[in-house]
Design a protein around this motif. Structure first.
Motif, PDB file in Angstrom:
ATOM      1  N   HIS A  41       5.621  -4.207   4.051  1.00  0.00           N
ATOM      2  CA  HIS A  41       4.010  -4.415   3.979  1.00  0.00           C
ATOM      3  C   HIS A  41       3.244  -3.079   4.542  1.00  0.00           C
ATOM      4  O   HIS A  41       2.186  -3.102   4.300  1.00  0.00           O
ATOM      5  CB  HIS A  41       3.690  -5.484   4.888  1.00  0.00           C
ATOM      6  N   ALA A  42       4.043  -2.022   4.886  1.00  0.00           N
ATOM      7  CA  ALA A  42       3.473  -0.996   5.263  1.00  0.00           C
ATOM      8  C   ALA A  42       2.679  -0.239   4.121  1.00  0.00           C
ATOM      9  O   ALA A  42       3.305  -0.213   2.901  1.00  0.00           O
ATOM     10  CB  ALA A  42       4.284   0.194   6.059  1.00  0.00           C
ATOM     11  N   PRO A  43       1.396  -0.095   4.440  1.00  0.00           N
ATOM     12  CA  PRO A  43       0.712   0.490   3.221  1.00  0.00           C
ATOM     13  C   PRO A  43       1.116   1.880   2.909  1.00  0.00           C
ATOM     14  O   PRO A  43       1.596   2.596   3.716  1.00  0.00           O
ATOM     15  CB  PRO A  43      -0.696   0.422   3.694  1.00  0.00           C
ATOM     16  N   PRO A  44       0.604   2.477   1.983  1.00  0.00           N
ATOM     17  CA  PRO A  44       1.143   3.914   1.832  1.00  0.00           C
ATOM     18  C   PRO A  44       0.454   5.024   2.598  1.00  0.00           C
ATOM     19  O   PRO A  44       1.173   5.912   2.943  1.00  0.00           O
ATOM     20  CB  PRO A  44       0.178   4.041   0.347  1.00  0.00           C
ATOM     21  N   ALA A  45      -0.539   4.802   3.434  1.00  0.00           N
ATOM     22  CA  ALA A  45      -1.043   5.529   4.313  1.00  0.00           C
ATOM     23  C   ALA A  45       0.047   5.890   5.475  1.00  0.00           C
ATOM     24  O   ALA A  45       0.186   6.948   6.331  1.00  0.00           O
ATOM     25  CB  ALA A  45      -2.273   5.106   5.018  1.00  0.00           C
ATOM     26  N   VAL A  46       0.613   4.547   5.777  1.00  0.00           N
ATOM     27  CA  VAL A  46       1.679   4.633   6.878  1.00  0.00           C
ATOM     28  C   VAL A  46       2.863   5.509   6.561  1.00  0.00           C
ATOM     29  O   VAL A  46       3.170   6.484   7.270  1.00  0.00           O
ATOM     30  CB  VAL A  46       2.103   3.403   7.161  1.00  0.00           C
ATOM     31  N   THR A  47       3.451   5.563   5.512  1.00  0.00           N
ATOM     32  CA  THR A  47       4.553   6.492   5.152  1.00  0.00           C
ATOM     33  C   THR A  47       4.001   7.599   4.765  1.00  0.00           C
ATOM     34  O   THR A  47       4.715   9.044   5.015  1.00  0.00           O
ATOM     35  CB  THR A  47       5.127   5.621   3.656  1.00  0.00           C
ATOM     36  N   ALA A  48       2.713   7.772   4.358  1.00  0.00           N
ATOM     37  CA  ALA A  48       2.292   9.309   4.000  1.00  0.00           C
ATOM     38  C   ALA A  48       2.079  10.099   5.447  1.00  0.00           C
ATOM     39  O   ALA A  48       2.316  11.153   5.465  1.00  0.00           O
ATOM     40  CB  ALA A  48       1.112   9.225   3.274  1.00  0.00           C
TER      41      ALA A  48
END
Length: 193
Positions: A158-165
């Protein structure tokens, strides 16, 4: 001998990314609010911190009230275990789990204040709510590390793209931090894979 290249001191970090990261942290903390509320049903500080974090994630401003809510949830974590009075977290069953649930809420509010510094310490600000939520569930179920697997798996999916980016712009999570530090490093590794 040529000079060794250095890492940048700062990273790019937009308001939208901060809001996505904070929303993720708020949702992680929300998953364990009931653990805290079973121990102290009249203490709204962790819930207030999660709601303030969610308000920022939904487009609100970073205000002193948000910061105050985060610190209040942090204080609640110490009070629930008796640490403020010199007690030990394990004195009362469930209190240590409640403290980690309150810490998750505190980290959710603090996520809004992530710094654009290229520091491994910032990883704790991104993943601290998830790790403390996982630890709270681990403690309350008494099932050990198997209980956290579900929580960390949920956070990973559930981590949104901003977290991984943003994690991709930072060094890996630092060593130390006990069990919560291990959980942060496990989640950090999984999200970077």
């Amino acid at each position: 001998m040529p000079a060794k290249p250095t890492e940048p001191d700062t990273i790019e970090l937009s308001t939208e990314e901060l809001q996505e990261i904070t929303g993720f942290a708020a949702e992680c903390a929300r998953r364990v609010l009931s653990i805290f509320e079973r121990s102290l049903p009249d203490d709204s500080r962790p819930r207030d911190a999660v709601e303030a974090a969610q308000a920022f994630a939904d487009g609100g401003r970073r205000t002193q009230a948000l910061r105050t809510c985060g610190w209040a949830a942090y204080k609640a974590a110490g009070e629930v275990t008796g640490e403020a009075a010199g007690g030990v977290a394990g004195d009362v069953p469930g209190r240590a789990a409640a403290a980690d649930a309150a810490r998750a809420a505190s980290h959710a509010a603090a996520a809004a204040y992530l710094h654009p510094k290229a520091s491994a310490h910032q990883v704790k600000h991104i993943l601290g709510a998830a790790a403390h939520a996982a630890r709270a569930e681990e403690l309350v179920t008494g099932e050990g590390q198997g209980a956290t697997g579900q929580t960390l798996e949920w956070a990973r999916h559930h981590a949104p793209p901003a977290v991984t980016a943003v994690l991709g712009r930072l060094p890996a999570a630092p060593p130390g931090g006990g069990r919560v530090g291990e959980l942060i490093r496990d989640l950090d590794t999984a999200l970077r894979a």
